[in-house]
Design an enzyme around this catalytic site. Sequence first.
Site, PDB file in Angstrom:
ATOM      1  N   HIS A   1       3.848  12.938 -23.642  1.00 48.29           N
ATOM      2  CA  HIS A   1       4.393  11.958 -24.589  1.00 48.29           C
ATOM      3  C   HIS A   1       4.552  12.523 -25.996  1.00 48.29           C
ATOM      4  CE1 HIS A   1       0.242  11.192 -25.873  1.00 48.29           C
ATOM      5  NE2 HIS A   1       0.733  10.566 -26.904  1.00 48.29           N
TER       6      HIS A   1
ATOM      7  N   ASP B   1      -7.258  17.536 -22.113  1.00 51.96           N
ATOM      8  CA  ASP B   1      -6.686  16.253 -22.515  1.00 51.96           C
ATOM      9  C   ASP B   1      -5.534  16.433 -23.499  1.00 51.96           C
ATOM     10  OD1 ASP B   1      -6.524  13.450 -22.583  1.00 51.96           O
ATOM     11  OD2 ASP B   1      -7.829  13.328 -24.343  1.00 51.96           O
TER      12      ASP B   1
ATOM     13  N   LYS C   1       7.800  12.200 -29.459  1.00 52.68           N
ATOM     14  CA  LYS C   1       7.559  11.824 -30.864  1.00 52.68           C
ATOM     15  C   LYS C   1       8.593  12.518 -31.745  1.00 52.68           C
ATOM     16  CE  LYS C   1       2.547  11.449 -30.335  1.00 52.68           C
ATOM     17  NZ  LYS C   1       1.892  10.343 -31.007  1.00 52.68           N
TER      18      LYS C   1
ATOM     19  N   ASP D   1       0.851  -1.187   0.000  1.00 53.77           N
ATOM     20  CA  ASP D   1       0.000   0.000   0.000  1.00 53.77           C
ATOM     21  C   ASP D   1       0.890   1.240   0.000  1.00 53.77           C
ATOM     22  OD1 ASP D   1      -1.832   1.942   0.530  1.00 53.77           O
ATOM     23  OD2 ASP D   1      -2.846   0.842   2.154  1.00 53.77           O
TER      24      ASP D   1
ATOM     25  N   GLU E   1      -9.027  12.721 -34.470  1.00 54.71           N
ATOM     26  CA  GLU E   1      -9.051  11.290 -34.152  1.00 54.71           C
ATOM     27  C   GLU E   1     -10.374  10.734 -34.658  1.00 54.71           C
ATOM     28  OE1 GLU E   1      -6.196  10.845 -30.299  1.00 54.71           O
ATOM     29  OE2 GLU E   1      -8.171  11.659 -29.893  1.00 54.71           O
TER      30      GLU E   1
ATOM     31  N   HIS F   1      -0.270  18.668 -25.118  1.00 53.82           N
ATOM     32  CA  HIS F   1       0.364  18.243 -26.373  1.00 53.82           C
ATOM     33  C   HIS F   1       0.415  19.368 -27.425  1.00 53.82           C
ATOM     34  CE1 HIS F   1      -0.212  14.539 -24.395  1.00 53.82           C
ATOM     35  NE2 HIS F   1      -1.330  14.134 -24.972  1.00 53.82           N
TER      36      HIS F   1
END
Length: 469
Positions: free
Chosen positions: A170, A227, A174, A85, A208, A232
């Site tokens: 992320h 998001d 790229k 934990d 998308e 990004h």
Amino acid sequence: MNSSADALCWFGASGDLAYKMTFPALYAMSKRGRLTVPVVGVAYSDWTLEDLRERGRASLAEHATVDDPEALDHLMASLRYVDGDYADAATFEALRSTLDGLRSSRPAHYLAIPPSLFGEVVESLGSSGCAEGARVIVEKPFGRDLASAQELNRIVHRVFDEDDVYRIDHFLGKQEVLNLMYLRFANSFFEPIWNRDHIASVQITMAEDFGVQGRGRFYEEVGALRDVVQNHLLQVVALLAMEPPVGQGVAATRDEKARVFKAMSPLHSKGIVRGQFDGYQNEEGVADDSDVETYVAVRLHIDSWRWAGVPWYIRAGKELPVHATEVRVELKAPPQRVFRETSLDHGDDDHNHLRFRLQPQPEIALGLRSMVPGDGIEGRASELTLCEDVTDERTPYERLLTEALAGDPLLFTREDSVEAAWKVVEHVLEDHPAAIPYVPGSWGPPEAEDLLPGKHRWADPVMPGDERR
Ligand code: BG6
């Protein structure tokens, strides 16, 4: 640049992100000879080391091509496991003794855990001695507004210096995204035109062609702006808009990026259009009357000498017609019309542009007019396209974990940049127009066109087979 870490402590090793992204990244690193440290999985799942290995094999069977048995063996042999934990001091004592057993003095703690757990994990890393000589790699989302990002920074800094904090976005892992910065500064012809005198506007589209993929509950807390735009896509803007770094070194590049975020004018409700695809409210975990946006379009300004007066249009959405992320830089039209072209009279006013498709298949294109055979002088818009087969085999996670272990912070977001990016979107997180419904497979609400002036339109990504090429 810090020295290399000598162990990777991987919190959240039994989680979803670990299964989909981290195991494949670790396997790829192993294959490339870049996994040179032990990996200590930490989770609260009542697991053994063998369970973790089993989970790893299942992950790779689903999300990787396992074609190198030695690399797989090496990965499995590199794993250790601590179960417990995160609220229990004993978990961190066990981690400390595992690290001692490994003679690790420079561990990297990778927190692939929900932000709500950061506080107690970071505190316990500090109190258990696990933070000594260590660095911390923090998964996104980094806050959900400015105040929570500042709070997370305060928590992390109680134990770690900023130089030892590696925040993941992320997109920065790229190659196609990094290439934007590389192209600008590795070629001499960009700089003379890269400013308000020659650039009319910049559009960035992240489309998308799928929905929220079972992540309705997560999406309800986030929406498209949080998001993918605050993180990004603003990172993409920063790489496109930054000044050349002064001097060498990572700090110089990060300083210039931070300056761009700080120069962005805060968005306001007249500069944003929000949309929601029909059917979103039927997703599991989504409220019947949800107003969360699955599509967002914004008009952004950068208050700097270089970019004064140049609008940046950014849009991102789920359930759009294609899956592509593209940057389109519209160049200003020539000052006069030298040729009396009838096609221009009929509205074929495709100006010169530069187009960078980031994904799925990277592409760089120069849009221009050239003469067509026939009577008189008549032209048409076409593109000179560089479409190299240079798709990076490395996933963003492989690249980012490799760099974080090596101690190179270039691809990670810095405290001041993250907070400045939150300041850009802060007003419109709450003060915004209602989400407008749109049909899945469409380009989102037509109202997004109103963000652009006059007869200007959003340029949809140019896909293979498109006659605009
Ligand atoms: C994630 C978002 O950060 O980025 C997702 O949470 C989005 O909603 C994803 O789909 C896009 O990343 P990529 O690398 O698949 O284009």
